[in-house]
Design a protein around this motif. Structure first.
Motif, PDB file in Angstrom:
ATOM      1  N   GLU A 206     -36.351 -14.523 -40.243  1.00  0.00           N
ATOM      2  CA  GLU A 206     -35.283 -14.546 -42.109  1.00  0.00           C
ATOM      3  C   GLU A 206     -34.593 -15.027 -42.592  1.00  0.00           C
ATOM      4  OE1 GLU A 206     -36.933 -10.383 -42.158  1.00  0.00           O
ATOM      5  OE2 GLU A 206     -39.237 -10.183 -41.165  1.00  0.00           O
ATOM      6  N   ARG A 207     -33.632 -15.516 -41.980  1.00  0.00           N
ATOM      7  CA  ARG A 207     -32.191 -15.603 -41.464  1.00  0.00           C
ATOM      8  C   ARG A 207     -31.652 -14.395 -42.059  1.00  0.00           C
ATOM      9  NH1 ARG A 207     -32.735 -21.243 -42.134  1.00  0.00           N
ATOM     10  NH2 ARG A 207     -30.465 -21.201 -41.806  1.00  0.00           N
ATOM     11  N   GLU A 208     -31.550 -13.515 -40.730  1.00  0.00           N
ATOM     12  CA  GLU A 208     -30.301 -12.336 -41.118  1.00  0.00           C
ATOM     13  C   GLU A 208     -29.035 -13.120 -41.015  1.00  0.00           C
ATOM     14  OE1 GLU A 208     -31.205  -9.194 -39.131  1.00  0.00           O
ATOM     15  OE2 GLU A 208     -32.809  -8.465 -39.490  1.00  0.00           O
ATOM     16  N   ASN A 209     -27.979 -12.533 -41.270  1.00  0.00           N
ATOM     17  CA  ASN A 209     -26.878 -13.021 -41.440  1.00  0.00           C
ATOM     18  C   ASN A 209     -26.020 -12.697 -39.884  1.00  0.00           C
ATOM     19  OD1 ASN A 209     -26.240 -10.416 -42.021  1.00  0.00           O
ATOM     20  ND2 ASN A 209     -25.560 -11.021 -43.323  1.00  0.00           N
ATOM     21  N   GLY A 210     -26.869 -11.178 -39.572  1.00  0.00           N
ATOM     22  CA  GLY A 210     -26.441 -10.448 -38.281  1.00  0.00           C
ATOM     23  C   GLY A 210     -26.381 -11.536 -36.390  1.00  0.00           C
ATOM     24  N   ILE A 211     -28.019 -12.368 -36.909  1.00  0.00           N
ATOM     25  CA  ILE A 211     -27.876 -13.671 -36.067  1.00  0.00           C
ATOM     26  C   ILE A 211     -27.569 -14.563 -35.626  1.00  0.00           C
ATOM     27  CG2 ILE A 211     -28.677 -15.627 -37.362  1.00  0.00           C
ATOM     28  CD1 ILE A 211     -30.217 -13.549 -34.436  1.00  0.00           C
ATOM     29  N   ILE A 212     -25.939 -14.985 -36.437  1.00  0.00           N
ATOM     30  CA  ILE A 212     -24.274 -15.766 -36.686  1.00  0.00           C
ATOM     31  C   ILE A 212     -23.475 -15.142 -35.251  1.00  0.00           C
ATOM     32  CG2 ILE A 212     -24.822 -16.815 -38.740  1.00  0.00           C
ATOM     33  CD1 ILE A 212     -22.286 -15.086 -39.097  1.00  0.00           C
ATOM     34  N   TRP A 213     -23.613 -14.086 -34.846  1.00  0.00           N
ATOM     35  CA  TRP A 213     -22.902 -13.480 -33.723  1.00  0.00           C
ATOM     36  C   TRP A 213     -23.797 -14.126 -32.699  1.00  0.00           C
ATOM     37  CZ3 TRP A 213     -18.579 -13.861 -37.501  1.00  0.00           C
ATOM     38  CH2 TRP A 213     -19.202 -12.849 -38.468  1.00  0.00           C
ATOM     39  N   LEU A 214     -24.290 -14.046 -32.361  1.00  0.00           N
ATOM     40  CA  LEU A 214     -25.766 -14.368 -31.149  1.00  0.00           C
ATOM     41  C   LEU A 214     -24.623 -14.874 -30.124  1.00  0.00           C
ATOM     42  CD1 LEU A 214     -28.169 -13.462 -30.264  1.00  0.00           C
ATOM     43  CD2 LEU A 214     -29.163 -16.172 -30.926  1.00  0.00           C
ATOM     44  N   LYS A 215     -23.629 -15.782 -30.249  1.00  0.00           N
ATOM     45  CA  LYS A 215     -22.843 -16.082 -29.235  1.00  0.00           C
ATOM     46  C   LYS A 215     -22.070 -15.494 -28.980  1.00  0.00           C
ATOM     47  CE  LYS A 215     -20.878 -20.903 -28.263  1.00  0.00           C
ATOM     48  NZ  LYS A 215     -20.634 -22.556 -28.219  1.00  0.00           N
ATOM     49  N   VAL A 216     -21.493 -14.601 -29.446  1.00  0.00           N
ATOM     50  CA  VAL A 216     -20.261 -13.720 -28.693  1.00  0.00           C
ATOM     51  C   VAL A 216     -20.063 -12.827 -28.475  1.00  0.00           C
ATOM     52  CG1 VAL A 216     -19.329 -13.893 -31.388  1.00  0.00           C
ATOM     53  CG2 VAL A 216     -17.282 -14.402 -29.252  1.00  0.00           C
ATOM     54  N   ASP A 217     -21.259 -11.724 -29.232  1.00  0.00           N
ATOM     55  CA  ASP A 217     -21.854 -10.779 -29.409  1.00  0.00           C
ATOM     56  C   ASP A 217     -21.385  -9.916 -28.066  1.00  0.00           C
ATOM     57  OD1 ASP A 217     -21.972  -7.884 -30.087  1.00  0.00           O
ATOM     58  OD2 ASP A 217     -22.360  -8.451 -31.738  1.00  0.00           O
ATOM     59  N   PRO A 218     -20.994  -8.976 -27.110  1.00  0.00           N
ATOM     60  CA  PRO A 218     -20.710  -8.585 -25.900  1.00  0.00           C
ATOM     61  C   PRO A 218     -22.306  -8.628 -25.742  1.00  0.00           C
ATOM     62  CG  PRO A 218     -19.000  -7.365 -26.813  1.00  0.00           C
ATOM     63  CD  PRO A 218     -19.612  -8.948 -28.019  1.00  0.00           C
ATOM     64  N   VAL A 219     -23.291  -7.539 -26.933  1.00  0.00           N
ATOM     65  CA  VAL A 219     -23.906  -6.487 -26.410  1.00  0.00           C
ATOM     66  C   VAL A 219     -25.055  -7.581 -25.989  1.00  0.00           C
ATOM     67  CG1 VAL A 219     -24.949  -7.077 -28.895  1.00  0.00           C
ATOM     68  CG2 VAL A 219     -25.573  -4.798 -27.738  1.00  0.00           C
ATOM     69  N   TYR A 220     -25.458  -9.120 -26.151  1.00  0.00           N
ATOM     70  CA  TYR A 220     -26.314  -9.856 -25.872  1.00  0.00           C
ATOM     71  C   TYR A 220     -26.068 -10.192 -24.363  1.00  0.00           C
ATOM     72  CZ  TYR A 220     -27.761  -9.114 -30.585  1.00  0.00           C
ATOM     73  OH  TYR A 220     -27.985  -8.978 -32.193  1.00  0.00           O
ATOM     74  N   GLU A 221     -24.832 -10.277 -23.930  1.00  0.00           N
ATOM     75  CA  GLU A 221     -24.672 -10.479 -21.944  1.00  0.00           C
ATOM     76  C   GLU A 221     -25.887 -10.789 -21.489  1.00  0.00           C
ATOM     77  OE1 GLU A 221     -22.212 -12.681 -20.543  1.00  0.00           O
ATOM     78  OE2 GLU A 221     -20.870 -10.467 -22.385  1.00  0.00           O
ATOM     79  N   GLY A 222     -26.893  -9.477 -21.335  1.00  0.00           N
ATOM     80  CA  GLY A 222     -27.335  -9.796 -20.790  1.00  0.00           C
ATOM     81  C   GLY A 222     -29.230 -10.297 -20.339  1.00  0.00           C
ATOM     82  N   LEU A 223     -29.022 -11.163 -22.029  1.00  0.00           N
ATOM     83  CA  LEU A 223     -29.714 -11.541 -22.430  1.00  0.00           C
ATOM     84  C   LEU A 223     -29.272 -13.057 -22.214  1.00  0.00           C
ATOM     85  CD1 LEU A 223     -30.787 -10.668 -25.386  1.00  0.00           C
ATOM     86  CD2 LEU A 223     -32.108 -10.354 -23.561  1.00  0.00           C
ATOM     87  N   ARG A 224     -27.946 -13.644 -22.472  1.00  0.00           N
ATOM     88  CA  ARG A 224     -27.338 -15.268 -21.291  1.00  0.00           C
ATOM     89  C   ARG A 224     -27.991 -15.957 -20.734  1.00  0.00           C
ATOM     90  NH1 ARG A 224     -23.067 -12.259 -24.378  1.00  0.00           N
ATOM     91  NH2 ARG A 224     -23.027 -13.370 -26.701  1.00  0.00           N
ATOM     92  N   SER A 225     -28.713 -15.838 -19.374  1.00  0.00           N
ATOM     93  CA  SER A 225     -28.846 -16.447 -18.896  1.00  0.00           C
ATOM     94  C   SER A 225     -30.602 -16.440 -18.928  1.00  0.00           C
ATOM     95  CB  SER A 225     -28.967 -15.756 -17.180  1.00  0.00           C
ATOM     96  OG  SER A 225     -29.523 -14.481 -16.960  1.00  0.00           O
TER      97      SER A 225
END
Length: 239
Positions: A206-225
């Motif tokens: 859906e091209r949500e603008n929030g997706i562009i922060w995926l690489k850097v946002d600390p909340v996603y630390e548990g998904l990065r591996s």
């Protein structure tokens, strides 16, 4: 084509919708050729062109340049805190967001990211005072906030988080806008990795603008591996 603000707006669209950083930088350059001291342009250049790709030092340089041009702007002061949040400098981020709220009380981006910073810094008890002060930002009624606080005091943060997520899902069925990226954040913090990726894929579709922060946002630390995370970064153009 001689209006700097139009080029700045076009640059932001290129990033948050097209995910086209090259075209965005071209538009920012045109804007700054016309007006190198456009404070909002410097802010958005720092926030949108550098933070998503983890170039936080360059980002802060532009944001501070914007701050020098307009030191009392709430959104520019928020930008300083936002950069610090993404850099995991949580104590400094909290200070910056509080400074923003001293300029404009209940400024939504500052309230929201102060809450995010408290969460990442495990200062959970601080979140409820923000909820109570700015309930409309969260889509949660005052009555529900008291219920969440009670759950937190009795059972802990994760139980309160799960209840909050359930409330927002229910409210979304009544029309409350609950973005896919926000749902993914809740699922990530709850340890629901598969559900988190489902919401992130929907955000991508859906091209949500929030997706562009995926690489850097600390909340996603548990998904990065997870290999799915890297695949998603590639599809967005962040890898």
């Amino acid at each position: 084509d001689q209006l700097a603000e139009a080029h700045i707006s076009q640059a932001v669209v290129h990033i948050i919708y097209d995910w086209d950083f090259k075209s965005a930088k071209k538009e920012f350059k045109l804007a700054f050729d016309l007006n190198p001291n456009n404070a909002m342009g410097r802010l958005w250049y720092g926030v949108y062109c550098f933070i998503p790709i983890s170039r936080l030092k360059e980002s802060m340089g532009e944001i501070k340049r914007a701050h020098k041009l307009d030191p009392l702007s709430p959104i520019i002061n928020w930008g300083i805190g936002y950069n610090l949040y993404m850099a995991r400098e949580y104590d400094k981020a909290i200070e910056a967001f509080k400074k923003t709220l001293a300029i404009e009380e209940n400024f939504p981006p500052a309230v929201y990211f102060l809450s995010e910073t408290y969460t990442e810094n495990k200062m959970y008890e601080k979140i409820f005072s923000l909820f109570s002060k700015s309930a409309s930002i969260w889509g949660v009624s005052g009555q529900n906030i008291e219920a969440l606080k009670s759950i937190y005091e009795k059972s802990g943060y994760k139980e309160a988080l799960q209840k909050c997520y359930d409330i927002l899902i229910e409210e979304s069925r009544r029309g409350y806008y609950f973005p896919n990226t926000e749902r993914a954040k809740y699922c990530t913090r709850l340890g629901l990795k598969d559900e988190a990726f489902e919401w992130l894929e929907k955000a991508y579709e859906e091209r949500e603008n929030g997706i562009i922060w995926l690489k850097v946002d600390p909340v996603y630390e548990g998904l990065r591996s997870d290999p799915r995370f890297k695949q998603l970064l590639k599809k967005i153009g962040l890898e």
